[in-house]
Design a protein around this motif. Sequence first.
Motif, mmCIF file in Angstrom:
data_model
loop_
_atom_site.group_PDB
_atom_site.id
_atom_site.type_symbol
_atom_site.label_atom_id
_atom_site.label_comp_id
_atom_site.label_asym_id
_atom_site.label_seq_id
_atom_site.Cartn_x
_atom_site.Cartn_y
_atom_site.Cartn_z
ATOM 1 N N LEU A 88 -5.225 4.547 15.565
ATOM 2 C CA LEU A 88 -5.006 3.244 15.968
ATOM 3 C C LEU A 88 -6.149 2.481 16.291
ATOM 4 O O LEU A 88 -6.755 2.457 16.850
ATOM 5 C CB LEU A 88 -3.536 3.526 16.929
ATOM 6 C CG LEU A 88 -2.885 4.527 16.940
ATOM 7 C CD1 LEU A 88 -1.421 4.269 18.220
ATOM 8 C CD2 LEU A 88 -1.402 3.479 16.541
ATOM 9 N N TYR A 89 -6.100 0.676 15.555
ATOM 10 C CA TYR A 89 -6.857 -0.285 16.130
ATOM 11 C C TYR A 89 -6.048 -1.146 16.519
ATOM 12 O O TYR A 89 -6.105 -1.902 15.894
ATOM 13 C CB TYR A 89 -8.278 -0.757 14.675
ATOM 14 C CG TYR A 89 -8.735 -1.152 15.722
ATOM 15 C CD1 TYR A 89 -9.990 -0.970 16.443
ATOM 16 C CD2 TYR A 89 -9.185 -1.992 15.474
ATOM 17 C CE1 TYR A 89 -10.798 -1.545 17.196
ATOM 18 C CE2 TYR A 89 -10.279 -3.369 15.357
ATOM 19 C CZ TYR A 89 -10.658 -2.262 16.514
ATOM 20 O OH TYR A 89 -12.161 -3.394 17.026
ATOM 21 N N VAL A 90 -6.561 -1.577 17.734
ATOM 22 C CA VAL A 90 -6.138 -2.615 19.003
ATOM 23 C C VAL A 90 -6.799 -3.960 18.325
ATOM 24 O O VAL A 90 -8.252 -3.303 19.368
ATOM 25 C CB VAL A 90 -6.037 -2.070 20.361
ATOM 26 C CG1 VAL A 90 -5.126 -3.110 20.429
ATOM 27 C CG2 VAL A 90 -4.322 -0.880 20.030
ATOM 28 N N TYR A 91 -7.025 -4.327 17.523
ATOM 29 C CA TYR A 91 -7.334 -5.485 17.066
ATOM 30 C C TYR A 91 -7.062 -6.894 18.475
ATOM 31 O O TYR A 91 -8.271 -7.934 18.301
ATOM 32 C CB TYR A 91 -7.791 -6.217 15.771
ATOM 33 C CG TYR A 91 -6.573 -6.181 15.105
ATOM 34 C CD1 TYR A 91 -6.403 -7.965 14.178
ATOM 35 C CD2 TYR A 91 -6.343 -5.487 14.093
ATOM 36 C CE1 TYR A 91 -5.364 -8.307 14.044
ATOM 37 C CE2 TYR A 91 -4.894 -5.687 13.360
ATOM 38 C CZ TYR A 91 -4.808 -7.048 13.512
ATOM 39 O OH TYR A 91 -4.009 -8.095 12.824
ATOM 40 N N GLU A 92 -5.711 -6.828 18.981
ATOM 41 C CA GLU A 92 -5.527 -8.407 19.966
ATOM 42 C C GLU A 92 -4.255 -7.983 20.278
ATOM 43 O O GLU A 92 -3.336 -6.686 20.466
ATOM 44 C CB GLU A 92 -4.934 -9.464 18.680
ATOM 45 C CG GLU A 92 -6.129 -10.443 17.730
ATOM 46 C CD GLU A 92 -5.136 -11.483 17.533
ATOM 47 O OE1 GLU A 92 -4.079 -11.939 17.770
ATOM 48 O OE2 GLU A 92 -4.967 -11.861 16.160
ATOM 49 N N VAL A 99 -8.357 4.247 18.922
ATOM 50 C CA VAL A 99 -7.204 5.799 19.682
ATOM 51 C C VAL A 99 -7.696 6.940 18.262
ATOM 52 O O VAL A 99 -6.685 6.283 17.292
ATOM 53 C CB VAL A 99 -5.480 5.222 20.175
ATOM 54 C CG1 VAL A 99 -4.941 6.588 20.486
ATOM 55 C CG2 VAL A 99 -6.063 3.916 21.124
ATOM 56 N N ARG A 100 -7.588 8.371 18.417
ATOM 57 C CA ARG A 100 -7.731 9.270 18.015
ATOM 58 C C ARG A 100 -6.107 9.818 18.182
ATOM 59 O O ARG A 100 -6.218 10.227 19.699
ATOM 60 C CB ARG A 100 -9.103 9.707 17.992
ATOM 61 C CG ARG A 100 -8.837 10.089 16.925
ATOM 62 C CD ARG A 100 -10.456 11.542 16.124
ATOM 63 N NE ARG A 100 -10.664 12.092 17.635
ATOM 64 C CZ ARG A 100 -10.937 13.124 17.958
ATOM 65 N NH1 ARG A 100 -10.400 14.122 17.424
ATOM 66 N NH2 ARG A 100 -11.530 13.461 19.087
ATOM 67 N N LEU A 101 -5.814 10.112 17.610
ATOM 68 C CA LEU A 101 -4.720 11.088 17.884
ATOM 69 C C LEU A 101 -4.422 11.951 17.155
ATOM 70 O O LEU A 101 -5.104 12.714 16.335
ATOM 71 C CB LEU A 101 -2.859 10.284 17.096
ATOM 72 C CG LEU A 101 -3.378 8.634 18.262
ATOM 73 C CD1 LEU A 101 -2.055 7.719 16.792
ATOM 74 C CD2 LEU A 101 -2.514 8.977 19.927
ATOM 75 N N SER A 102 -3.680 13.392 18.348
ATOM 76 C CA SER A 102 -3.771 14.807 17.536
ATOM 77 C C SER A 102 -2.724 14.892 16.092
ATOM 78 O O SER A 102 -2.399 13.667 16.048
ATOM 79 C CB SER A 102 -2.633 15.486 18.596
ATOM 80 O OG SER A 102 -1.300 14.820 18.854
ATOM 81 N N ALA A 106 0.684 -7.735 20.669
ATOM 82 C CA ALA A 106 -0.875 -6.864 20.363
ATOM 83 C C ALA A 106 -0.304 -6.807 18.272
ATOM 84 O O ALA A 106 0.430 -7.558 18.229
ATOM 85 C CB ALA A 106 -0.818 -5.328 20.553
ATOM 86 N N ARG A 107 -1.967 -7.200 17.871
ATOM 87 C CA ARG A 107 -1.778 -6.594 17.012
ATOM 88 C C ARG A 107 -2.318 -5.228 16.218
ATOM 89 O O ARG A 107 -3.811 -4.955 17.089
ATOM 90 C CB ARG A 107 -2.744 -7.840 15.914
ATOM 91 C CG ARG A 107 -1.525 -8.592 15.877
ATOM 92 C CD ARG A 107 -2.433 -10.249 15.627
ATOM 93 N NE ARG A 107 -2.418 -9.818 13.970
ATOM 94 C CZ ARG A 107 -2.899 -11.258 13.265
ATOM 95 N NH1 ARG A 107 -3.409 -12.574 13.456
ATOM 96 N NH2 ARG A 107 -2.564 -10.872 11.763
ATOM 97 N N VAL A 108 -2.268 -4.845 16.048
ATOM 98 C CA VAL A 108 -2.707 -2.988 15.590
ATOM 99 C C VAL A 108 -2.203 -2.496 13.930
ATOM 100 O O VAL A 108 -1.775 -2.715 12.911
ATOM 101 C CB VAL A 108 -1.500 -2.199 16.576
ATOM 102 C CG1 VAL A 108 -2.056 -0.840 16.453
ATOM 103 C CG2 VAL A 108 -1.309 -2.489 17.921
ATOM 104 N N LEU A 109 -4.001 -2.221 13.780
ATOM 105 C CA LEU A 109 -3.809 -1.296 12.718
ATOM 106 C C LEU A 109 -3.159 0.141 12.798
ATOM 107 O O LEU A 109 -3.948 0.968 13.999
ATOM 108 C CB LEU A 109 -5.359 -1.168 12.380
ATOM 109 C CG LEU A 109 -5.974 -2.627 11.527
ATOM 110 C CD1 LEU A 109 -7.502 -2.585 11.097
ATOM 111 C CD2 LEU A 109 -5.157 -2.999 10.637
#
Length: 284
Positions: free
Chosen positions: A204-208, A226-229, A242-245
């Motif tokens: 996950l990349y939170v860009y806003e 964020v790196r997840l299991s 938020a804006r999230v990839l």
Amino acid sequence: MTQHRKVLSIQAGQPTSDGAGVSLTRVFGGPGVEQFDPFLMLDEFGSDNPDEYIAGFPPHPHRGFETVTYMLEGRMRHEDHMGNVGLLQGGGVQWMTAARGIIHSEMPEQEEGVMRGFQLWLNLPGKTKLSDASYQDIQPENIPRLTTEAGVEVVVIAGRFDDGSVQQMGAVQRPDTEPQYFDFHMPAGSRISPRIPEGHRALLYVYEGTLEIAGQPQAVSASRLVRLSNEGQLQLNSAAGARVLLIAGKPLGEPIVQYGPFVMNTREEIEQALRDFRDDRLTA
């Protein structure tokens, strides 16, 4: 009891420059990239200062992987050795499979205003690293978008989005790595529970804004990866918006040997790529 995907790490990107001096943030890439398999790199670029993007990315080579450029704002022109010419604009995606070899340029089609977006590098399995190169421009109107019952807008770039109530195939489907690439626009107070196949790497990349992840006590602020299991369910909430990839894919589990724009499985293959480029045979 619901098992949630665990947060393995949270990290900030590093400011750097690439091409002919384009300022950007390297969200991840370089040493230790195996932990992001099948992904190799994610860059974020964004500036309203032409001095930070105007020089662009003059002709340069790639071999052994795919590049995915997602534009939020601005215009970039692509040209390559195969004769492809494309204009990448806000909301659009360029999906380029370098495979055996491609030489291309990415140059701004503007002299002022905002240039903003992301470039993701996606690895190819050894069996297709020397296949034919290909390229496609995907215009904004050809990228599926939907709004969930909770009011989250989802841009479905690749793979299949599924939250249990709605499903949508993305603009691109790829074998082997089976990537999912979504852009979530989350209003304040919204939530989303995207389904990701078990065993897939998930980032996950939170860009806003600010994001809350079920099972994680601390909120994730903007400009954090964020790196997840690889197992469990995923529930995302955003109290403030938020804006999230979300980027997920099936790990290849193969050796990764990289030298600049070449990504292969062995050092010998890298040396061959360098010889091919030197002898003008990279794209032959």
